[in-house]
Design a protein around this motif. Structure first.
Motif, PDB file in Angstrom:
ATOM      1  N   PRO A 127       0.631  -1.093  -0.128  1.00 13.13           N
ATOM      2  CA  PRO A 127      -0.031   0.130   0.060  1.00 13.13           C
ATOM      3  C   PRO A 127       0.901   1.305  -0.121  1.00 13.13           C
ATOM      4  O   PRO A 127       0.644   2.291  -0.651  1.00 13.13           O
ATOM      5  CB  PRO A 127      -0.779  -0.163   1.335  1.00 13.13           C
ATOM      6  CG  PRO A 127      -0.919  -1.613   1.565  1.00 13.13           C
ATOM      7  CD  PRO A 127       0.426  -2.074   1.037  1.00 13.13           C
ATOM      8  N   ALA A 128       2.051   1.373   0.711  1.00 14.39           N
ATOM      9  CA  ALA A 128       2.768   2.440   0.801  1.00 14.39           C
ATOM     10  C   ALA A 128       3.317   2.738  -0.661  1.00 14.39           C
ATOM     11  O   ALA A 128       3.363   3.951  -1.167  1.00 14.39           O
ATOM     12  CB  ALA A 128       3.958   2.526   1.710  1.00 14.39           C
ATOM     13  N   ARG A 129       3.858   1.713  -1.215  1.00 17.30           N
ATOM     14  CA  ARG A 129       4.444   1.879  -2.363  1.00 17.30           C
ATOM     15  C   ARG A 129       3.389   2.363  -3.619  1.00 17.30           C
ATOM     16  O   ARG A 129       3.654   3.022  -4.211  1.00 17.30           O
ATOM     17  CB  ARG A 129       5.129   0.709  -2.981  1.00 17.30           C
ATOM     18  CG  ARG A 129       6.687   0.989  -3.283  1.00 17.30           C
ATOM     19  CD  ARG A 129       7.408  -0.240  -3.704  1.00 17.30           C
ATOM     20  NE  ARG A 129       7.625  -1.326  -2.650  1.00 17.30           N
ATOM     21  CZ  ARG A 129       8.106  -2.522  -2.999  1.00 17.30           C
ATOM     22  NH1 ARG A 129       8.349  -2.750  -4.209  1.00 17.30           N
ATOM     23  NH2 ARG A 129       8.189  -3.393  -2.055  1.00 17.30           N
ATOM     24  N   ALA A 130       2.102   1.758  -3.426  1.00 20.58           N
ATOM     25  CA  ALA A 130       1.041   1.910  -4.411  1.00 20.58           C
ATOM     26  C   ALA A 130       0.823   3.503  -4.333  1.00 20.58           C
ATOM     27  O   ALA A 130       0.747   3.986  -5.263  1.00 20.58           O
ATOM     28  CB  ALA A 130       0.007   1.214  -4.099  1.00 20.58           C
ATOM     29  N   GLN A 131       0.578   4.015  -2.881  1.00 18.33           N
ATOM     30  CA  GLN A 131       0.375   5.413  -2.845  1.00 18.33           C
ATOM     31  C   GLN A 131       1.411   6.244  -3.555  1.00 18.33           C
ATOM     32  O   GLN A 131       1.257   7.286  -3.986  1.00 18.33           O
ATOM     33  CB  GLN A 131       0.111   5.680  -1.451  1.00 18.33           C
ATOM     34  CG  GLN A 131      -0.531   7.079  -1.136  1.00 18.33           C
ATOM     35  CD  GLN A 131      -0.742   7.371   0.356  1.00 18.33           C
ATOM     36  OE1 GLN A 131      -0.465   6.321   1.211  1.00 18.33           O
ATOM     37  NE2 GLN A 131      -1.417   8.393   0.837  1.00 18.33           N
ATOM     38  N   PHE A 132       2.683   6.000  -3.306  1.00 17.96           N
ATOM     39  CA  PHE A 132       3.838   6.756  -3.835  1.00 17.96           C
ATOM     40  C   PHE A 132       3.848   6.869  -5.216  1.00 17.96           C
ATOM     41  O   PHE A 132       4.111   7.807  -5.882  1.00 17.96           O
ATOM     42  CB  PHE A 132       5.087   6.287  -3.297  1.00 17.96           C
ATOM     43  CG  PHE A 132       6.269   6.877  -3.731  1.00 17.96           C
ATOM     44  CD1 PHE A 132       6.984   7.822  -3.150  1.00 17.96           C
ATOM     45  CD2 PHE A 132       7.036   6.121  -4.838  1.00 17.96           C
ATOM     46  CE1 PHE A 132       8.051   8.509  -3.509  1.00 17.96           C
ATOM     47  CE2 PHE A 132       8.009   6.827  -5.507  1.00 17.96           C
ATOM     48  CZ  PHE A 132       8.800   8.014  -4.694  1.00 17.96           C
ATOM     49  N   TYR A 133       3.722   5.673  -5.980  1.00 18.68           N
ATOM     50  CA  TYR A 133       3.769   5.651  -7.464  1.00 18.68           C
ATOM     51  C   TYR A 133       2.273   6.214  -7.800  1.00 18.68           C
ATOM     52  O   TYR A 133       2.470   7.075  -9.027  1.00 18.68           O
ATOM     53  CB  TYR A 133       4.191   4.245  -7.947  1.00 18.68           C
ATOM     54  CG  TYR A 133       5.413   4.219  -7.884  1.00 18.68           C
ATOM     55  CD1 TYR A 133       6.373   4.725  -8.752  1.00 18.68           C
ATOM     56  CD2 TYR A 133       5.963   3.280  -6.855  1.00 18.68           C
ATOM     57  CE1 TYR A 133       7.791   4.237  -8.434  1.00 18.68           C
ATOM     58  CE2 TYR A 133       7.441   3.233  -6.523  1.00 18.68           C
ATOM     59  CZ  TYR A 133       8.174   3.586  -7.514  1.00 18.68           C
ATOM     60  OH  TYR A 133       9.712   3.549  -7.140  1.00 18.68           O
ATOM     61  N   SER A 134       1.267   6.172  -7.147  1.00 18.20           N
ATOM     62  CA  SER A 134      -0.088   6.630  -7.695  1.00 18.20           C
ATOM     63  C   SER A 134       0.392   8.148  -7.860  1.00 18.20           C
ATOM     64  O   SER A 134      -0.439   8.850  -8.788  1.00 18.20           O
ATOM     65  CB  SER A 134      -1.093   6.312  -6.802  1.00 18.20           C
ATOM     66  OG  SER A 134      -2.250   6.660  -7.207  1.00 18.20           O
ATOM     67  N   GLY A 135       0.868   8.589  -6.751  1.00 20.65           N
ATOM     68  CA  GLY A 135       1.024  10.380  -6.724  1.00 20.65           C
ATOM     69  C   GLY A 135       1.924  10.534  -7.618  1.00 20.65           C
ATOM     70  O   GLY A 135       2.027  11.937  -7.787  1.00 20.65           O
ATOM     71  N   CYS A 174      -4.149  -1.551  -6.022  1.00 17.08           N
ATOM     72  CA  CYS A 174      -3.621  -1.965  -4.926  1.00 17.08           C
ATOM     73  C   CYS A 174      -4.609  -2.764  -4.201  1.00 17.08           C
ATOM     74  O   CYS A 174      -5.429  -2.589  -3.344  1.00 17.08           O
ATOM     75  CB  CYS A 174      -3.167  -0.891  -3.820  1.00 17.08           C
ATOM     76  SG  CYS A 174      -2.296  -1.810  -2.327  1.00 17.08           S
ATOM     77  N   SER A 222      -4.754  -2.722  -0.226  1.00 16.67           N
ATOM     78  CA  SER A 222      -5.579  -1.741   0.200  1.00 16.67           C
ATOM     79  C   SER A 222      -7.060  -2.017   0.039  1.00 16.67           C
ATOM     80  O   SER A 222      -7.875  -1.512   1.152  1.00 16.67           O
ATOM     81  CB  SER A 222      -5.303  -0.464  -0.549  1.00 16.67           C
ATOM     82  OG  SER A 222      -3.922  -0.004  -0.137  1.00 16.67           O
TER      83      SER A 222
END
Length: 143
Positions: free
Chosen positions: A107-115, A122, A125
Motif C-alpha cells: 500500500p505505501a508503494r502503491a500510494q507513492f507511485y500513484s502520486g 492495490c 488496500s
C-alpha cells in the motif's frame, strides 16, 4: 489487428492477469499475454486464441514482439511489485502507451507511485478497506 480492435498486453498470467486476459479477449480485444512460465498458457485454457509470449516483461524486444508499439493498453500483474513498477514506467514513458495499469501489493508503494502519475491498483488496500467496512457493518449485530 483490425482498426476497431483494441490492443492490450497483459504482463503476468497468474490468477489475476490470466482472468483479465480472458475477460478482455471475450469482450473482443486483441490480447497479447507475456509470462515467464510457459505453463501459464494452460491457465488461459485450450481455446485461447490470443497471443502468448514466454519471457520477462522487462525485455524491451519481447515487449516490441508482443506489439507494445501499437498497444492501446498495458496491464502489469506479475508477482513482483518492483518489476511491475519498472515495466509500467517503461510502457508509459518509453513506449507512450495511453493506458497503463499496474498492480502493486504494498500500500505505501502503491500510494507513492500513484502520486507520480502511475495508474495503480492495490488489492491489499482494497481488501483492508472491505474487511474494515464488513466488521463495522456487523457492529449492530454484535451489540
Amino acid at each position: 489487428a483490425t482498426l476497431n480492435c483494441v490492443k492490450v498486453i497483459i504482463i503476468g498470467a497468474g490468477r489475476v492477469g490470466g482472468s483479465v486476459a480472458l475477460a478482455l479477449r471475450a469482450a473482443g480485444w486483441d490480447v497479447a499475454v507475456i509470462d515467464e512460465r510457459e505453463e501459464a498458457l494452460g491457465r488461459l485454457g485450450e481455446d485461447w486464441d490470443g497471443e502468448f509470449h514466454v519471457g520477462h516483461g522487462m525485455d524491451l524486444q519481447l515487449l516490441r514482439d508482443a506489439g507494445i508499439e501499437s498497444a492501446d493498453a498495458v496491464v502489469v500483474t506479475t508477482d513482483g511489485d518492483n518489476s511491475n513498477i519498472v515495466i509500467g514506467q517503461a510502457a508509459q514513458k518509453h513506449f507512450n502507451v495511453r493506458s497503463v495499469v499496474v498492480r502493486i501489493l504494498d500500500p505505501a508503494r502503491a500510494q507513492f507511485y500513484s502520486g507520480r502519475g502511475l495508474n495503480v491498483v492495490c488489492p491489499t488496500s482494497s481488501a483492508i478497506a472491505t474487511l474494515v467496512d464488513a466488521v463495522r457493518a456487523s457492529e449492530g449485530v454484535l451489540s
